[in-house]
Design a protein around this motif. Structure first.
Motif, mmCIF file in Angstrom:
data_model
loop_
_atom_site.group_PDB
_atom_site.id
_atom_site.type_symbol
_atom_site.label_atom_id
_atom_site.label_comp_id
_atom_site.label_asym_id
_atom_site.label_seq_id
_atom_site.Cartn_x
_atom_site.Cartn_y
_atom_site.Cartn_z
ATOM 1 N N ASP A 169 47.855 40.393 39.406
ATOM 2 C CA ASP A 169 47.612 41.105 38.447
ATOM 3 C C ASP A 169 46.781 42.407 38.828
ATOM 4 O O ASP A 169 45.873 41.949 39.123
ATOM 5 N N GLY A 170 47.364 43.483 38.561
ATOM 6 C CA GLY A 170 46.442 44.912 38.583
ATOM 7 C C GLY A 170 46.922 45.670 39.834
ATOM 8 O O GLY A 170 47.773 45.645 40.263
ATOM 9 N N ASN A 171 45.964 46.594 40.144
ATOM 10 C CA ASN A 171 46.274 47.643 41.047
ATOM 11 C C ASN A 171 45.164 47.352 42.271
ATOM 12 O O ASN A 171 45.263 48.344 43.142
ATOM 13 N N HIS A 172 44.341 46.636 42.349
ATOM 14 C CA HIS A 172 43.065 46.310 43.178
ATOM 15 C C HIS A 172 43.283 44.888 43.923
ATOM 16 O O HIS A 172 43.185 44.078 43.020
ATOM 17 N N ASP A 173 43.337 45.261 45.148
ATOM 18 C CA ASP A 173 43.418 43.634 45.770
ATOM 19 C C ASP A 173 41.711 43.339 46.008
ATOM 20 O O ASP A 173 41.070 43.976 47.057
ATOM 21 N N TYR A 174 41.074 42.716 45.153
ATOM 22 C CA TYR A 174 39.807 42.033 45.313
ATOM 23 C C TYR A 174 39.946 40.785 45.935
ATOM 24 O O TYR A 174 38.622 40.205 46.100
ATOM 25 N N LEU A 175 41.012 40.183 46.461
ATOM 26 C CA LEU A 175 40.614 39.079 46.894
ATOM 27 C C LEU A 175 40.543 38.923 48.800
ATOM 28 O O LEU A 175 39.822 38.184 49.259
ATOM 29 N N THR A 176 41.143 39.925 49.152
ATOM 30 C CA THR A 176 40.929 40.226 50.676
ATOM 31 C C THR A 176 39.643 40.357 51.262
ATOM 32 O O THR A 176 39.021 41.459 50.775
ATOM 33 N N PRO A 177 39.133 39.602 52.037
ATOM 34 C CA PRO A 177 37.413 39.888 52.515
ATOM 35 C C PRO A 177 37.509 41.058 53.393
ATOM 36 O O PRO A 177 38.778 41.551 53.963
ATOM 37 N N PRO A 178 36.471 41.790 53.523
ATOM 38 C CA PRO A 178 36.620 42.768 54.661
ATOM 39 C C PRO A 178 36.761 42.547 56.080
ATOM 40 O O PRO A 178 37.480 43.472 56.688
ATOM 41 N N GLU A 179 36.581 41.170 56.578
ATOM 42 C CA GLU A 179 37.238 40.934 57.875
ATOM 43 C C GLU A 179 38.770 41.354 57.976
ATOM 44 O O GLU A 179 39.243 41.263 59.131
ATOM 45 N N GLN A 180 39.476 41.117 56.835
ATOM 46 C CA GLN A 180 40.924 41.645 57.068
ATOM 47 C C GLN A 180 41.298 42.808 56.397
ATOM 48 O O GLN A 180 42.545 43.099 56.233
ATOM 49 N N GLY A 181 40.196 43.598 56.323
ATOM 50 C CA GLY A 181 40.319 44.933 55.767
ATOM 51 C C GLY A 181 40.308 45.192 54.273
ATOM 52 O O GLY A 181 40.706 46.163 53.874
ATOM 53 N N GLY A 182 39.866 44.274 53.529
ATOM 54 C CA GLY A 182 39.617 44.493 52.105
ATOM 55 C C GLY A 182 38.176 45.252 51.758
ATOM 56 O O GLY A 182 37.392 45.541 52.602
#
Length: 243
Positions: free
Chosen positions: A120-133
């Motif tokens: 839900d929402g418009n920001h992907d806060y789950l993906t870690p930086p190693e995956q480009g988050g």
């Protein structure tokens, strides 16, 4: 205007498009002044039946309705979990990183690992930086998460996301009731840590506890601190939320 009843239409479209197990995710507590931020997850697949009757975004339901629905949702979902990130983590790393920590904790509890996530929402806060988050921190719990898609107002439109919101809300409310017993002056049994007048008045009288997000510009306390000549905490914008 009456809210549209959420369905599994969007979730089923993702499942028809090659996803085998889909985790549907929502958060509560982002805009609270105290207590954790909490992530709820439910996993469904193509065989999952229609969501239990009455499932809606948790903000549209009474506490009694949420409590009735929560055990039905847990029986209905293929798997489910709730994760929290506490005030100290919010203060140290910021709210978006805290959301990811709570989400990773929920993912780690699932009995079956999904191969996609609907957030839900418009920001992907789950993906870690190693995956480009975005929103990195030293506390990332998982090196990788399944591919994430986001949808604004998914908790209003998608029944499985609404179900996740109910699990998150009931779990966080239960924690705030426990914390109320330790600090009854803040009225957390009623306001669940949000900026209700009684909560703000208590902040002005007593200052913040360890359960408050003390890096934020807490209403009531900031004014009282200025009047008393006390050094206030570093101000930060307080997000608006009513859940």
């Amino acid at each position: 205007m009456t809210a549209v009843k959420p369905t599994l239409r969007h979730e089923r479209a993702l499942l028809r498009d090659g996803v085998v197990r889909l985790a549907c995710v929502d958060e509560v507590g982002r805009g609270a002044l105290s207590g954790p931020v909490t992530i709820g997850m439910v996993v469904i697949d193509a065989a999952t039946r229609t969501a239990p009757q009455g499932v809606r975004d948790s903000k549209l339901l009474t506490p009694e309705a949420r409590e009735r629905l929560a055990p039905r949702i847990r029986r209905w979902a293929l798997s489910h979990a709730v994760g929290h990130a506490g005030p100290a983590e919010i203060d140290e790393f910021g709210i978006m990183t805290a959301l990811r920590l709570a989400g990773h904790r929920a993912l780690a509890q699932l009995e079956v690992m999904p191969d996609a996530v609907l957030l839900d929402g418009n920001h992907d806060y789950l993906t870690p930086p190693e995956q480009g988050g975005l929103f990195g921190s030293p506390l990332d719990l998982l090196d990788a998460v399944p591919p994430v898609s986001t949808m604004i107002k998914a908790d209003m439109r998608c029944a499985a996301v609404a179900a996740a919101s109910i699990l998150a809300k009931t779990a966080r409310d239960a924690l705030m009731l426990e914390l109320h017993a330790e600090h009854p002056e803040y009225g957390w049994a009623e306001n669940k840590g949000y900026s209700a007048p009684a909560h703000i008045e208590a902040l002005a009288l007593h200052g913040p506890t360890v359960q408050h997000r003390r890096s934020w510009s807490l209403p009531g306390y900031a004014v009282a601190a200025e009047q008393l000549g006390i050094e206030s905490h570093q101000p930060a914008a307080v997000p608006v939320e009513t859940a």
